[in-house]
Design a protein around this motif. Structure first.
Motif, PDB file in Angstrom:
ATOM      1  N   VAL A  34       0.853  -1.193   0.000  1.00 39.78           N
ATOM      2  CA  VAL A  34       0.000   0.000   0.000  1.00 39.78           C
ATOM      3  C   VAL A  34       0.889   1.244   0.000  1.00 39.78           C
ATOM      4  CG1 VAL A  34      -1.800   1.301   1.188  1.00 39.78           C
ATOM      5  CG2 VAL A  34      -1.813  -1.211   1.258  1.00 39.78           C
ATOM      6  N   PRO A  35       0.934   2.005  -1.094  1.00 38.36           N
ATOM      7  CA  PRO A  35       1.744   3.236  -1.122  1.00 38.36           C
ATOM      8  C   PRO A  35       1.200   4.285  -0.158  1.00 38.36           C
ATOM      9  CG  PRO A  35       1.192   2.494  -3.350  1.00 38.36           C
ATOM     10  CD  PRO A  35       0.341   1.700  -2.410  1.00 38.36           C
ATOM     11  N   VAL A  36       2.110   5.131   0.302  1.00 40.30           N
ATOM     12  CA  VAL A  36       1.777   6.192   1.253  1.00 40.30           C
ATOM     13  C   VAL A  36       2.115   7.536   0.631  1.00 40.30           C
ATOM     14  CG1 VAL A  36       2.274   7.151   3.542  1.00 40.30           C
ATOM     15  CG2 VAL A  36       2.189   4.661   3.218  1.00 40.30           C
ATOM     16  N   GLN A  90      -7.317   7.881  -2.116  1.00 40.73           N
ATOM     17  CA  GLN A  90      -6.882   8.558  -3.341  1.00 40.73           C
ATOM     18  C   GLN A  90      -7.766   8.161  -4.517  1.00 40.73           C
ATOM     19  OE1 GLN A  90      -3.068   7.410  -4.963  1.00 40.73           O
ATOM     20  NE2 GLN A  90      -2.670   9.492  -5.713  1.00 40.73           N
ATOM     21  N   TRP A 116      -3.916  -0.544  -4.915  1.00 38.66           N
ATOM     22  CA  TRP A 116      -4.128   0.858  -5.318  1.00 38.66           C
ATOM     23  C   TRP A 116      -5.315   1.470  -4.581  1.00 38.66           C
ATOM     24  CZ3 TRP A 116       0.017   2.600  -7.379  1.00 38.66           C
ATOM     25  CH2 TRP A 116       0.784   1.808  -8.247  1.00 38.66           C
ATOM     26  N   THR A 119      -4.417   3.257  -0.786  1.00 33.75           N
ATOM     27  CA  THR A 119      -3.707   4.512  -0.537  1.00 33.75           C
ATOM     28  C   THR A 119      -4.687   5.593  -0.092  1.00 33.75           C
ATOM     29  OG1 THR A 119      -1.959   4.005  -2.115  1.00 33.75           O
ATOM     30  CG2 THR A 119      -2.280   6.314  -1.560  1.00 33.75           C
ATOM     31  N   VAL A 314       5.047   7.547  -4.773  1.00 32.27           N
ATOM     32  CA  VAL A 314       4.625   6.163  -4.966  1.00 32.27           C
ATOM     33  C   VAL A 314       5.684   5.329  -5.684  1.00 32.27           C
ATOM     34  CG1 VAL A 314       2.935   4.706  -6.139  1.00 32.27           C
ATOM     35  CG2 VAL A 314       2.189   6.744  -4.887  1.00 32.27           C
TER      36      VAL A 314
END
Length: 362
Positions: A34-36, A90, A116, A119, A314
């Motif tokens: 999970v991108p931050v 997002q 995706w 995030t 990301v």
């Protein structure tokens, strides 16, 4: 440009599944990454609302069968409080599913292994606004990109007191969820030919004018100050932002983040910020189209074209997780410190709009 057919998207989904299947047992055991996104630095918490505008006088240029042109926006603003309100994602779940199929094709991002939909932004949906009349800044994203890739920059400006309206351009954007819950995916794939690029830019200018005309309809509960209106855009969005500023006196300042300015002469009657990167493949055209313009300028070293977007945060994360190659990282955000470059972009935009649009609340 070539159309992205549903057959192509389905094939991408199958390839992504095959990739995961051949990654071995460890891949199945690991939770998706999970991108931050980076937090804004301003003194105010941030709220967000989504809204859609319909232009009954204009037919959608990418799919005329849809009829009237529809434009989706997010308005990000300084909030009085965000107590008890969750952070907004997002991407919606439906947008994330579409992005997961399209992004490997158009950006080289991983076809599997990233959540995706997980995030979160740092904005809180429906938060009560901070009182006061505030400058309003429009954002138009890069060619083929969705407005959501500009979340980090918008939240930074909003945290320092501005209302930022991120504008999607459906049909061209990778994906955008419409008010009826359907997701409209991009019909474009690959570099645009000159005629398509012109259609992109002209459509964006018309979309932005629609939003400007109807700012008062945004369900903000606060008052954007129409006398203090600016715009910034990335790539094709930078081109469109400059064209709108040249034609519409309501725009008081424009920031162009690596967008060509050779479609029409720049009249030079608005404050202009120009930012580019050392690694952009279109650097020679950028230099020619910006030559002789009176503007504030900044070049980002060891950086590439999408360092102006949330990819600055990301892409290095998915690279560090082993999900993209060095070449993909360098081609998107460059080999340097993308976080530092993005911080520079945020500082430059804050200083530029603070200096040209005035204080953030009164």
């Amino acid at each position: 440009m070539k159309p992205l057919s549903r057959r192509t998207l389905a094939k991408a989904a199958l390839l992504g599944g095959a990739s995961a299947a051949h990654a071995g047992p460890a891949a199945h055991a690991a939770a998706p990454f999970v991108p931050v996104l980076p937090a804004p630095t301003g003194p105010h918490p941030v709220g967000v609302v989504r809204h859609a505008f319909t232009d009954r006088g204009r037919t959608d240029p990418w799919d005329p069968a849809r009829g009237a042109r529809q434009v989706v926006v997010s308005a990000v603003y300084p909030a009085r409080t965000v107590a008890g309100l969750p952070r907004a994602p997002q991407l919606t779940a439906a947008e994330a599913a579409a992005f997961g199929l399209i992004a490997p094709l158009v950006r080289g991002l991983p076809a599997a292994g990233v959540d995706w939909a997980g995030t979160l932004t740092h904005a809180h949906a429906g938060a009560p606004p901070l009182p006061g009349r505030r400058p309003v800044v429009l954002y138009t994203p890069g060619g083929g990109d969705a407005r959501t890739l500009g979340s980090g920059l918008a939240e930074e400006l909003a945290g320092h007191g501005a209302v930022v309206v991120l504008v999607d351009h459906p049909g061209e954007a990778t994906q955008v969820e419409l008010p009826d819950g359907t997701v409209r995916e991009t019909v474009l794939f690959g570099p645009p030919d000159p005629a398509t690029f012109r259609t992109m830019v002209d459509t964006r200018v018309a979309d932005l004018r629609l939003v400007l005309d109807r700012l008062g309809e945004l369900p903000l509960g606060t008052v954007p100050d129409p006398r203090r209106t600016g715009i910034y855009g990335h790539s094709a969005g930078g081109t469109a932002a400059a064209l709108l500023a040249a034609r519409d006196p309501r725009i008081r300042a424009v920031a162009d983040l690596e967008g060509y300015l050779d479609l029409e002469p720049w009249p030079g009657h608005r404050p202009l910020l120009l930012m580019d990167t050392e690694g952009f493949e279109g650097a020679e055209r950028i230099a020619r189209s910006w030559a002789g313009l009176r503007a504030r300028r900044r070049t980002l070293r060891a950086a590439n074209h999408w360092v102006f977007t949330d990819h600055a945060a990301v892409v290095p994360q998915v690279h560090a997780a082993g999900l993209v190659t060095d070449a993909v990282r360098d081609g998107l955000v460059g080999p340097g410190d993308a976080a530092a470059a993005f911080a520079t972009v945020r500082r430059e935009l804050r200083a530029f709009f603070g200096g040209t649009l005035g204080r953030t609340g009164r």
